[in-house]
Design a protein around this motif. Structure first.
Motif, mmCIF file in Angstrom:
data_model
loop_
_atom_site.group_PDB
_atom_site.id
_atom_site.type_symbol
_atom_site.label_atom_id
_atom_site.label_comp_id
_atom_site.label_asym_id
_atom_site.label_seq_id
_atom_site.Cartn_x
_atom_site.Cartn_y
_atom_site.Cartn_z
ATOM 1 N N GLN A 56 -60.927 -96.045 14.529
ATOM 2 C CA GLN A 56 -60.399 -96.273 15.877
ATOM 3 C C GLN A 56 -59.800 -95.006 16.496
ATOM 4 O O GLN A 56 -59.610 -94.937 17.693
ATOM 5 N N THR A 57 -59.488 -93.984 15.681
ATOM 6 C CA THR A 57 -58.931 -92.752 16.230
ATOM 7 C C THR A 57 -60.006 -91.714 16.510
ATOM 8 O O THR A 57 -59.723 -90.671 17.064
ATOM 9 N N GLN A 58 -61.240 -91.993 16.120
ATOM 10 C CA GLN A 58 -62.317 -91.029 16.315
ATOM 11 C C GLN A 58 -62.981 -91.235 17.669
ATOM 12 O O GLN A 58 -63.133 -92.353 18.136
ATOM 13 N N ARG A 59 -63.384 -90.136 18.247
ATOM 14 C CA ARG A 59 -64.137 -90.230 19.490
ATOM 15 C C ARG A 59 -65.625 -90.292 19.181
ATOM 16 O O ARG A 59 -66.099 -89.684 18.235
ATOM 17 N N LYS A 60 -66.334 -91.012 20.042
ATOM 18 C CA LYS A 60 -67.771 -91.181 19.832
ATOM 19 C C LYS A 60 -68.522 -89.950 20.326
ATOM 20 O O LYS A 60 -68.085 -89.288 21.267
ATOM 21 N N PRO A 61 -69.695 -89.675 19.719
ATOM 22 C CA PRO A 61 -70.530 -88.611 20.286
ATOM 23 C C PRO A 61 -71.045 -89.046 21.652
ATOM 24 O O PRO A 61 -71.205 -90.243 21.899
ATOM 25 N N ILE A 62 -71.282 -88.090 22.528
ATOM 26 C CA ILE A 62 -71.735 -88.425 23.879
ATOM 27 C C ILE A 62 -73.135 -89.031 23.837
ATOM 28 O O ILE A 62 -73.907 -88.741 22.920
ATOM 29 N N PRO A 63 -73.482 -89.867 24.826
ATOM 30 C CA PRO A 63 -74.837 -90.430 24.868
ATOM 31 C C PRO A 63 -75.869 -89.317 25.044
ATOM 32 O O PRO A 63 -75.623 -88.329 25.750
ATOM 33 N N LYS A 64 -77.010 -89.499 24.413
ATOM 34 C CA LYS A 64 -78.090 -88.520 24.576
ATOM 35 C C LYS A 64 -78.689 -88.695 25.965
ATOM 36 O O LYS A 64 -78.773 -89.810 26.478
ATOM 37 N N THR A 65 -79.118 -87.581 26.563
ATOM 38 C CA THR A 65 -79.665 -87.636 27.917
ATOM 39 C C THR A 65 -80.884 -86.728 28.048
ATOM 40 O O THR A 65 -81.076 -85.794 27.271
ATOM 41 N N TYR A 66 -81.665 -87.033 29.065
ATOM 42 C CA TYR A 66 -82.859 -86.240 29.381
ATOM 43 C C TYR A 66 -83.216 -86.565 30.828
ATOM 44 O O TYR A 66 -82.921 -87.659 31.313
ATOM 45 N N MET A 67 -83.854 -85.630 31.534
ATOM 46 C CA MET A 67 -84.260 -85.884 32.914
ATOM 47 C C MET A 67 -85.675 -85.393 33.162
ATOM 48 O O MET A 67 -86.066 -84.350 32.648
ATOM 49 N N GLU A 68 -86.407 -86.156 33.941
ATOM 50 C CA GLU A 68 -87.716 -85.742 34.433
ATOM 51 C C GLU A 68 -87.635 -85.737 35.947
ATOM 52 O O GLU A 68 -87.105 -86.668 36.549
#
Length: 196
Positions: free
Chosen positions: A151-163
């Protein structure tokens, strides 16, 4: 060598598919005409979920789009610049927020929302090679992180990509991959004043 050949073939087919898609695919003029501009605003341009998301993730969870052209959606002109993109739902419709310095500047409706798998990012987006030092730092960080309650850990950011696709010199199609979501946007291209 075999992996490189497979990647080249996949990229070639993807490129050819993107050229063929506009001619066989959707009627982008009809899609554009049927979309409606956002009929709401955020108070002081503040996204109400932004502060919460910044505390959940290790870094800013929003992908950065740098555009060198003007995107036009109906009465909204999005000038060239840097924008953080954020998909949001409002009253059953999905919009992509264009933010500058933490404030919502523009809201554009999506014309389609689809899903993608986490494997998409591993298969199609090349990973940067890590130095031995970087690998060591990641390993230490993961080890230290495992010692503390989740509960004290932050999550990794969502993966993203753009076309971004040029559709017959008339429209720009932007496809935003964000986590497991795939968001489709359509913009008119600015008319070339020299050819008038």
């Amino acid at each position: 060598m075999k992996n490189k050949l497979i990647k080249i073939l996949i990229l070639s087919f993807t490129f050819l598919y993107s050229l063929i898609l506009p001619s066989f695919g959707e009627d982008f003029q009809k899609i554009y005409d049927n979309l409606e501009e956002a009929d709401f605003e955020y108070i002081f341009g503040i996204d109400p979920y932004q502060a919460e998301e910044y505390t959940q993730y290790m870094f800013s969870p929003y992908p950065l789009l740098r555009t060198g052209v003007t995107f036009i959606f109906k009465g909204t002109k999005i000038p060239p610049g840097y924008y953080l993109l954020t998909p949001r739902k409002h009253e059953g419709r999905t919009y992509v927020l264009f933010k500058e310095q933490g404030r919502v500047k523009y809201m554009v409706p999506t014309y389609n929302v689809d899903i993608t798998t986490e494997e998409f990012y591993d298969e199609y987006i090349p990973k940067p090679k890590q130095t031995k030092w970087k690998k060591f730092k990641v390993k230490v960080s993961d080890t230290v992180g495992a010692m503390f309650p989740k509960q004290t850990q932050r999550k990794p950011i969502p993966k993203t990509y753009m076309e971004i696709n040029d559709i017959d010199g008339e429209f720009f199609q932007v496809i935003l991959y964000y986590g497991t979501g795939k968001y489709y946007l359509i913009f008119k291209q600015e008319e070339d004043k020299e050819n008038k």
